[in-house]
Design a protein around this motif. Structure first.
Motif, short mmCIF file in Angstrom:
data_model
loop_
_atom_site.label_atom_id
_atom_site.label_comp_id
_atom_site.label_asym_id
_atom_site.label_seq_id
_atom_site.Cartn_x
_atom_site.Cartn_y
_atom_site.Cartn_z
N HIS A 273 69.18 72.39 42.29
CA HIS A 273 68.90 73.40 41.28
C HIS A 273 68.06 74.54 41.85
N LEU A 274 67.05 74.18 42.63
CA LEU A 274 66.20 75.21 43.25
C LEU A 274 66.97 76.00 44.29
N GLU A 275 67.84 75.33 45.05
CA GLU A 275 68.64 76.03 46.05
C GLU A 275 69.56 77.06 45.39
N VAL A 276 70.15 76.69 44.26
CA VAL A 276 71.01 77.62 43.53
C VAL A 276 70.20 78.80 43.00
N LEU A 277 69.01 78.52 42.50
CA LEU A 277 68.14 79.59 42.02
C LEU A 277 67.79 80.55 43.16
N ARG A 278 67.46 80.00 44.31
CA ARG A 278 67.13 80.84 45.46
C ARG A 278 68.34 81.64 45.93
N GLY B 246 76.40 65.98 39.36
CA GLY B 246 76.30 65.72 40.80
C GLY B 246 75.21 66.51 41.50
N MET B 247 74.57 67.45 40.82
CA MET B 247 73.49 68.24 41.44
C MET B 247 72.16 67.50 41.33
N ARG B 248 71.39 67.55 42.40
CA ARG B 248 70.06 66.95 42.41
C ARG B 248 69.03 68.02 42.05
N ARG C 298 82.64 72.31 40.68
CA ARG C 298 81.42 72.81 41.31
C ARG C 298 81.38 74.33 41.20
N ILE C 299 80.31 74.84 40.61
CA ILE C 299 80.15 76.29 40.44
C ILE C 299 79.55 76.88 41.72
N LEU D 210 65.92 67.30 33.00
CA LEU D 210 65.72 65.86 33.10
C LEU D 210 66.96 65.14 33.60
N THR D 211 68.13 65.62 33.22
CA THR D 211 69.39 65.03 33.66
C THR D 211 70.42 66.14 33.88
#
Length: 335
Positions: A250-255, A244-246, A172-173, A236-237
């Motif tokens: 992805h948006l949470e990491v971007l934020r 394991g990321m939904r 996990r990054i 897409l995947t």
């Protein structure tokens, strides 16, 4: 970020769009955008350290050319001339010697850089050769190294270095960095962001191709300052680095990496979202609209369909132009 007026767009059928990313994800975005406009600028990650690009980078001290080559190929003119030169650029040698797995395009681009002494001029020349529907630029003027803090399954904290290793990590990054930490942005790339009508971020390898753009200070400042509307296209995947990321993750990491970034819309394929309601709530909290559209191929493979993705992006643009044309200046955003 101030909202551009309708008049800022000039001809709404030819918006000026900047696409950020690298590799196959950026190529998918460009294949869709070229169906909408010819005013395209691709700003490409320059941290690749594997394959032909990595070898040329190490041997010659140049920017890794591979992702730049792929972006140019995606924008080639849809003619026999353009397709022939695209196929030539993408051709790889298969030998027992030092040329093995080198692509012709990588060698051509690096040769032009050596002859001309100018990275951008060399890329523009290849673009003219292809009849490219747009321009391709590096995100930085120097080669970059990506470094990530990861958390192992047993809770240990480790550091993974290099784009190839980050892309292949199964851990996990938690945090991403660039070396050098304050790299000079390509001036033309920063200028393109400030002059754009729209900016498209993703799809692509989230940590090794998409997020690095936010870590170049001048590009980050331009993304915050620009009047362009920013659209995020979700993957897409999951891949190795996002296993394991939904979609919402992805948006949470971007934020987390760029909390000051203002988004206008997020495009997601329904088969890639496990909880549309949760994703819509997060988009609302971030002040952006969620569009759930089938943007993958009809065979359900994990590949973006250019026509479907172009239709979704066109919906975003047309809805915005309709919004700012209403007396109130906006209307309610739907999912």
């Amino acid at each position: 970020m101030s909202a551009p007026s309708v008049g800022r767009f000039g001809d709404p059928t030819r918006p000026a769009v900047v696409a950020l990313g690298g590799g196959h994800g950026l190529s998918a975005s460009l294949s869709a955008l070229r169906l909408m406009t010819d005013r395209i600028t691709a700003v490409v990650t320059v941290a690749d350290d594997g394959g032909s690009s990595g070898r040329l980078r190490e041997e010659m001290g140049v920017l890794p050319p591979g992702d730049l080559r792929m972006a140019l190929s995606a924008l080639c003119d849809d003619s026999e001339w353009g397709r022939t030169w695209r196929d030539l650029l993408q051709h790889r040698f298969a030998t027992d010697g030092p040329l093995d797995r080198h692509s012709v395009g990588n060698l051509l681009i690096v040769a032009l850089w050596e002859i001309l002494g100018d990275t951008v001029e060399g890329l523009d020349l290849v673009g003219r050769l292809l009849g490219a529907r747009g321009r391709v630029l590096p995100m930085a003027s120097v080669p970059l190294c990506i470094e990530a803090d990861v958390r192992t399954a047993d809770g240990r904290r480790e550091v993974v270095r290099g784009q190839t290793q980050v892309a292949l990590t199964s851990h996990r990054i938690e945090q991403l960095r660039l070396h050098p930490a304050d790299p000079p942005a390509c001036p033309e790339a920063a200028a393109a962001l400030l002059e754009a009508d729209w900016v498209v971020l993703g799809p692509g390898s989230w940590y090794s191709s998409v997020l690095p753009h936010l870590l170049v200070p001048q590009l980050r400042a331009a993304l915050v300052e620009t009047a362009a509307r920013i659209v995020v296209t979700l993957n897409l995947t999951p891949d190795h680095e996002t296993e394991g990321m939904r979609a919402v993750d992805h948006l949470e990491v971007l934020r987390a990496h760029a909390p000051e970034l203002s988004l206008h819309a997020v495009i997601a394929d329904p088969a890639s979202v496990d909880d549309v309601g949760e994703l819509a709530e997060l988009c609302a909290a971030m002040g952006c609209r969620l569009l759930v559209r089938q943007v993958r191929r009809g065979d359900q493979s994990a590949v973006h369909d250019p026509l479907r993705l172009a239709a979704a992006l066109r919906d975003v643009v047309e809805d915005y132009l309709g919004d700012v044309g209403t007396p109130s200046g906006h209307r309610a955003a739907g999912t």
